[in-house]
Design an enzyme around this catalytic site. Structure first.
Site, PDB file in Angstrom:
ATOM      1  CE  LYS A   1      34.153  45.407  46.334  1.00 19.73           C
ATOM      2  NZ  LYS A   1      34.769  44.163  46.059  1.00 19.73           N
TER       3      LYS A   1
ATOM      4  CE  LYS B   1      33.424  44.363  37.033  1.00 14.88           C
ATOM      5  NZ  LYS B   1      34.645  43.707  37.346  1.00 14.88           N
TER       6      LYS B   1
ATOM      7  CE  LYS C   1      34.693  36.952  41.449  1.00 16.75           C
ATOM      8  NZ  LYS C   1      35.147  37.997  42.362  1.00 16.75           N
TER       9      LYS C   1
END
Ligand code: ATP
Ligand code: LTN
Length: 334
Positions: free
Chosen positions: A115, A197, A200
């Protein structure tokens, strides 16, 4: 133990719109767990603040996530569904635990590294201490089990380390939680890159089917899904695109991969993709309808929020009081 049941705790961040991956890999599998466990499901809105949010959108998104939990079938009478930010014990315990967590441990967290790389302009301290807040979430409820995906395993490990460290100094204060490996949910991959994967926060929206996508969008995204060379509809490592679509078809229809392979033997990729889209639509339609219905039931939802916030706070405060006492913080005179 609560009501003679072991405790299970999990939740999702209120960031972004939920995808088919979130639903099939997590939410859908949560709905029956309350039969065996005392379940707490948080809307992790404090965690969402590690990334900058637009207040009005965020407020709506967090509430919508709670409504979606219910629309997906989590019975709010039998599951404690609540907002993390409504129970102040989370933030309090997070501070206390941060004094029992080492910088070196947090430095090793791969999510922080990922992140931080992604949001290089906003590497805030909250992003760094994210796992401490997550440990507080789990430990406040004395959770025995935590269903989490692969990417959260490291955070559960650090939660266990913090709990064990605290217990070794102050006695048995926290239940040391274990990961929950129940009926494993499907792992859904991106339609545009089946080696990653479905997520969102993926920048390519065509890679993800969102739970609230309309029918035409779902058909379009399925038709555009990346497939593999050849023309056979078969599950296999050499065919990640088709395998992912078979997996999606299987979970949506309740059929096994073998059954699906048989059904589509000799069928072309184009027709197969339409069948996958139809299967996704039939599964999502009732969910979307229930969600739309519940969104209008403002008073009902407010009532649930109030009751479940209270229930969560009751258990959380019980643990927090115990922790404060153990630490030697001065008790309030009664
Ligand atoms: P973000 O993109 O914001 O990191 P995400 O879509 O990866 O979010 P999380 O909020 O990290 O989702 O996860 C919520 C839950 O959904 C977790 O239990 C996670 O394991 C599950 N989940 C997320 N993506 C998938 C997927 N593609 N397949 C199966 N399960 C998934
Ligand atoms: N970090 C998790 C969300 C989360 C969580 C938790 C999950 C926050 N607190 C406590 C389980 C238990 C995620 O991003 N999926």
């Amino acid at each position: 133990m609560i009501n003679d049941k072991k405790v299970l705790y999990s939740g999702m961040q209120a960031t972004g719109n939920l995808t088919l991956g979130n639903y099939l890999g997590a939410l859908k599998n949560w709905v029956t767990l309350n039969e065996e466990y005392e379940c707490f499901w948080g809307v992790m809105d404090l965690h969402s603040l590690t990334v900058r949010q637009v207040p009005a959108d965020f407020r709506k998104r967090a509430r919508n996530l709670l409504v979606l939990y219910i629309a997906a079938g989590l019975n709010p009478e039998k599951n404690c569904i609540y907002f993390q930010s409504h129970v102040s014990a989370h933030a309090e315990l997070s501070w206390l635990l941060s004094c029992y967590t080492y910088m070196g441990e947090l430095n090793r967290m791969t999510q922080f590294k990922d992140k931080a790389a992604k949001h290089a302009d906003n590497i805030n301290a909250g992003l760094f201490t994210y796992p401490v807040l997550m440990a507080a979430d789990i430990l406040l409820y004395q959770a025995d089990f935590v269903p989490v995906g692969k990417d959260q395993k490291q955070h559960l490990e650090i939660t266990r380390d913090i709990a064990e460290r605290f217990n070794s100094i102050y006695g048995e204060v926290f239940t040391v939680p274990e990961p929950y490996f129940g009926k494993t949910g499907a792992n859904i991959m991106s339609l545009q890159d089946p080696t990653r994967k479905m997520s969102k926060s993926d920048e390519n929206v065509n890679g993800s089917i969102f739970l609230m996508d309309d029918m035409d969008t779902i058909v379009r995204k399925c038709k555009r899904a990346v497939t593999d060379s050849g023309n056979e509809i078969r599950y296999g490592e050499d065919k990640p695109g088709i395998s992912n679509l078979l997996e999606i078809y299987g979970v949506c229809t309740g059929k096994s991969i073998e059954e699906a392979e048989k059904e589509f033997s000799g069928v072309g990729y184009g027709d197969f993709k339409v069948a996958v889209a139809e299967a996704v639509i039939s599964m999502l339609k009732p969910l979307q309808e229930e969600y739309a219905r519940l969104l209008k039931e403002k008073d009902y939802i407010d009532g649930i929020i109030k009751a479940n916030d209270e229930k969560a706070a009751y258990f959380a405060n019980k643990t927090l009081r115990k922790v404060k006492k153990k630490l030697g913080l001065t008790e309030k005179p009664r």
